[in-house]
Write an enzyme that holds these catalytic residues in place. Structure first.
Site, PDB file in Angstrom:
ATOM      1  N   LYS A 215     -65.320 -28.879 -43.354  1.00 61.84           N
ATOM      2  CA  LYS A 215     -66.638 -28.838 -42.724  1.00 61.84           C
ATOM      3  C   LYS A 215     -67.684 -29.125 -43.794  1.00 61.84           C
ATOM      4  O   LYS A 215     -67.652 -28.551 -44.880  1.00 61.84           O
ATOM      5  CB  LYS A 215     -66.884 -27.462 -42.108  1.00 61.84           C
ATOM      6  CG  LYS A 215     -68.335 -27.179 -41.728  1.00 61.84           C
ATOM      7  CD  LYS A 215     -68.569 -25.703 -41.426  1.00 61.84           C
ATOM      8  CE  LYS A 215     -70.043 -25.374 -41.361  1.00 61.84           C
ATOM      9  NZ  LYS A 215     -70.311 -23.942 -41.121  1.00 61.84           N
TER      10      LYS A 215
ATOM     11  N   TRP B  33     -68.706 -26.477 -33.774  1.00 69.10           N
ATOM     12  CA  TRP B  33     -69.547 -25.641 -32.900  1.00 69.10           C
ATOM     13  C   TRP B  33     -70.599 -24.830 -33.662  1.00 69.10           C
ATOM     14  O   TRP B  33     -70.996 -23.761 -33.229  1.00 69.10           O
ATOM     15  CB  TRP B  33     -68.682 -24.715 -32.032  1.00 69.10           C
ATOM     16  CG  TRP B  33     -67.650 -25.464 -31.254  1.00 69.10           C
ATOM     17  CD1 TRP B  33     -67.854 -26.231 -30.142  1.00 69.10           C
ATOM     18  CD2 TRP B  33     -66.248 -25.549 -31.539  1.00 69.10           C
ATOM     19  NE1 TRP B  33     -66.682 -26.784 -29.718  1.00 69.10           N
ATOM     20  CE2 TRP B  33     -65.662 -26.385 -30.564  1.00 69.10           C
ATOM     21  CE3 TRP B  33     -65.425 -24.991 -32.530  1.00 69.10           C
ATOM     22  CZ2 TRP B  33     -64.306 -26.668 -30.539  1.00 69.10           C
ATOM     23  CZ3 TRP B  33     -64.080 -25.290 -32.514  1.00 69.10           C
ATOM     24  CH2 TRP B  33     -63.530 -26.119 -31.521  1.00 69.10           C
ATOM     25  N   HIS B  34     -71.036 -25.353 -34.788  1.00 72.26           N
ATOM     26  CA  HIS B  34     -72.056 -24.653 -35.580  1.00 72.26           C
ATOM     27  C   HIS B  34     -73.399 -25.371 -35.503  1.00 72.26           C
ATOM     28  O   HIS B  34     -74.181 -25.341 -36.449  1.00 72.26           O
ATOM     29  CB  HIS B  34     -71.604 -24.529 -37.041  1.00 72.26           C
ATOM     30  CG  HIS B  34     -70.368 -23.699 -37.218  1.00 72.26           C
ATOM     31  ND1 HIS B  34     -69.684 -23.627 -38.418  1.00 72.26           N
ATOM     32  CD2 HIS B  34     -69.680 -22.904 -36.357  1.00 72.26           C
ATOM     33  CE1 HIS B  34     -68.633 -22.837 -38.277  1.00 72.26           C
ATOM     34  NE2 HIS B  34     -68.616 -22.378 -37.032  1.00 72.26           N
ATOM     35  N   TYR B  35     -73.664 -26.023 -34.387  1.00 74.12           N
ATOM     36  CA  TYR B  35     -74.918 -26.770 -34.266  1.00 74.12           C
ATOM     37  C   TYR B  35     -76.103 -25.798 -34.251  1.00 74.12           C
ATOM     38  O   TYR B  35     -76.001 -24.656 -33.794  1.00 74.12           O
ATOM     39  CB  TYR B  35     -74.900 -27.672 -33.030  1.00 74.12           C
ATOM     40  CG  TYR B  35     -74.521 -27.026 -31.732  1.00 74.12           C
ATOM     41  CD1 TYR B  35     -75.476 -26.411 -30.928  1.00 74.12           C
ATOM     42  CD2 TYR B  35     -73.198 -27.057 -31.272  1.00 74.12           C
ATOM     43  CE1 TYR B  35     -75.136 -25.834 -29.722  1.00 74.12           C
ATOM     44  CE2 TYR B  35     -72.847 -26.480 -30.060  1.00 74.12           C
ATOM     45  CZ  TYR B  35     -73.815 -25.870 -29.295  1.00 74.12           C
ATOM     46  OH  TYR B  35     -73.477 -25.288 -28.096  1.00 74.12           O
TER      47      TYR B  35
END
Length: 591
Positions: free
Chosen positions: A425, A525-527
């Protein structure tokens, strides 16, 4: 009764509604403070699923009044509402249902199944960004903590300092959260192998088990306990005072209401229940009472726009009355890009989500998971897409693929593969995009563009991260799980062949990590973003130019997503700001 349905506050003070309002307020506060004075040593709490203060929105009154209205029972909202209830009357509005009793949410083995559910009532609402990356948005009490891979880690010291937070209050707020939802995981064969592989690949030092964000290799916390049972932000409502809080489920806030003026002031919300019925919730009299938006990085900017706060031209084009021309609402939308390799295993692997993490000095985080790989969600994609992605890889037909790649693709789509995942990531990221309305219904997803890798720094970090992933795969610690035919090229080709996003594949992606990063990018899913501090909200998270309105969630993060997973910090932020707001209330009094 009709006058309370207008967009401005036109209820007459001598109307039956106002009379009932003042009687309600008087008796509720008299009861609250009387109880407080008579029984100062008692502390009430309730275990989930909170039957005394929870109800479906269809059973909610048409009109009700509170000191605080919290919009969104997610990662921040649950912590915030629980804290505020310890000194005020709180309404928590959640557009989804309860996480309890749903085995795909509560059990670690259901992680992929929850994401694969594309039904209208799914706790995971599918959306696809204009970049062609498949993503999900939580629609359940507990928010993303009810859907994610469970990793629990704090923000870095630098993040806390840059945010301007009080470090002592941050520490106590993290501890408050950790007592309910954080656990030290038991790492088994795959997580141990990746930990050892990271150390052999030079991701040093070995930091052991810690919640802290430190350069090197560590085992972080998990919201899954030793039995594989998920604990979510919804569990933090066990801290709430049941006599001071109401939770309405399946309650979608369609707009926030404002009194007009030189500086508009919020005074209530309109929310819709699951049967389409409208309800109105208003703030009690008092300058300290507020509406607190905790609807997440998609929901918070979307709701501000639907309520008339946003870029004026965009609002007018959608027929929305402009309350405040704020061009920065919806800007700075960022999603940390993720790329990965799947490693089929010669032996059964434990079901594990993120536990071991390598935090590199160059801005890439290396993480691992394992078990029976579930790509069943791919079967729900349009068939023409599925055929295109699986029949053709960077211009090479399926007949020209190696037997290893064809077998791997078929097995993954059938969900029959025991495999480990090693992913990277990109921190930050430096690239960002924007959000716009697609419809005037808050239940619908807005249109989002993240502009993955538009900043070359992100692409450089991805390449370095993938190089480190390959190093880890080639260590003896991980290689003992690999088939003899499992080469790095086969792993790269397999990822390129799988329908992991809707982006085109290029011939060079099999040989260029730069193109591989671009073509196979996924979300973790860390927007975040859309309501940045100093642009949309101030350092106290008050919406600039509006009274009695704050946004307190990940949409306010403007320079990074905290830690290797933001959920611990978002929960902490809810507790942190709840305490600050209560202190303000105590200091300045109820005016």
């Amino acid at each position: 009764m009709a006058c309370h349905k207008t967009s401005s506050r036109s209820i007459c003070r001598d109307s039956p509604v106002m009379v009932s309002r003042y009687l309600w307020g008087f008796f509720s506060y008299a009861a609250f403070f009387g109880t407080f004075l008579l029984l100062p040593s008692l502390c009430f709490s309730e275990k989930a699923p909170y039957s005394t203060f929870t109800r479906d929105a269809t059973a909610a009154p048409e009109v009700e009044y509170y000191d605080y209205i919290v919009i969104g029972g997610g990662t921040s909202g649950c912590a915030l509402a629980a804290t505020l209830s310890q000194g005020s009357k709180v309404l928590l509005l959640e557009r989804g249902g309860l996480p309890y009793g749903n085995p795909t949410i509560t059990n670690i083995g259901g992680f992929a199944l929850t994401l694969a559910d594309v039904s209208p009532s799914s706790p995971s609402q599918l959306f696809i960004s204009t970049d062609g990356v498949i993503n999900h948005r939580a629609r359940v009490l507990g928010g993303g903590s009810a859907l994610n891979a469970g990793f629990f880690t704090r923000a870095s010291t630098q993040f806390v300092q840059t945010a301007g937070w009080d470090p002592n209050l941050v520490e106590s707020s993290y501890e408050w959260v950790e007592k309910k939802v954080a656990f030290e995981p038991e790492i088994k064969q795959w997580q141990t192998a990746v930990r050892d592989g990271l150390l052999k690949a030079g991701v040093l030092p070995d930091n052991g088990f810690t919640y802290d964000h430190l350069i090197g290799t560590k085992v972080g916390g998990s919201i899954f306990d030793k039995n594989g049972h998920r604990h979510t932000a919804a569990d933090l409502l066990e801290y709430a005072d049941p006599s001071n809080i109401h939770l309405h489920l399946h309650a979608t806030v369609q707009r926030i209401l404002f009194n007009p003026g030189e500086k508009p002031k919020s005074y209530g919300v309109v929310f819709e229940d699951s049967k389409g019925g409208n309800h109105w919730a208003y703030l009690n009299e008092g300058s300290n009472n507020e509406i607190l938006v905790t609807a997440g990085a998609l929901g918070s900017p979307q709701l501000l726009m639907l309520s008339g706060i946003g870029p004026a031209d965009h609002l007018r084009a959608n027929g929305i009355e402009v309350i405040l021309d704020q061009p920065m609402v919806g800007q700075g939308m960022a999603d940390n890009p993720m790329n990965a390799l799947l490693i089929p295993s010669t032996e059964p692997l434990e079901t594990s989500l993120i536990q071991t993490v390598g935090i590199t000095p160059f801005g890439s985080f290396i993480e691992a998971a394992s078990g029976t790989i579930e790509l069943s969600w791919a079967r729900n994609l349009p068939q023409e897409l599925l055929l295109n992605q699986t029949q053709q890889v960077y211009g090479v037909s399926r007949e020209q693929q190696s037997e290893e790649v064809k077998a791997a693709v078929d097995s993954y789509l059938a969900s029959t593969v025991q495999a480990g995942i090693i992913l990277e990531k990109v921190m930050g990221p430096a690239s960002s995009g924007h959000l716009e309305l697609k419809t005037l219904d808050a239940k619908d997803n807005p249109e989002v563009t993240f502009n993955y890798f538009s900043d070359p720094q992100d692409l450089q970090r991805c390449v370095q991260g993938m190089e480190k992933v390959i190093e880890v795969v080639e260590t003896s610690a991980v290689s003992k799980f690999r088939y003899l035919t499992g080469t790095i090229q086969v792993y790269l080709d397999t990822i390129l062949a799988l329908p992991l996003n809707l982006r085109p594949r290029h011939l060079s992606a099999a040989f260029s990590l730069e193109q591989f990063c671009k073509d196979t990018v996924m979300t973790i899913w860390h927007y975040h973003g859309g309501c940045h501090v100093n642009k949309v909200v101030d350092h106290n998270y008050k919406v600039i130019g509006i009274e009695s309105l704050r946004v307190i969630d990940g949409s306010t993060f403007y320079f990074d997503s905290p830690g290797t997973n933001p959920q611990a910090t978002v929960m902490m932020l809810g507790r942190y700001m709840g305490q600050k707001i209560l202190k303000e209330r105590s200091t300045y009094g109820k005016k």
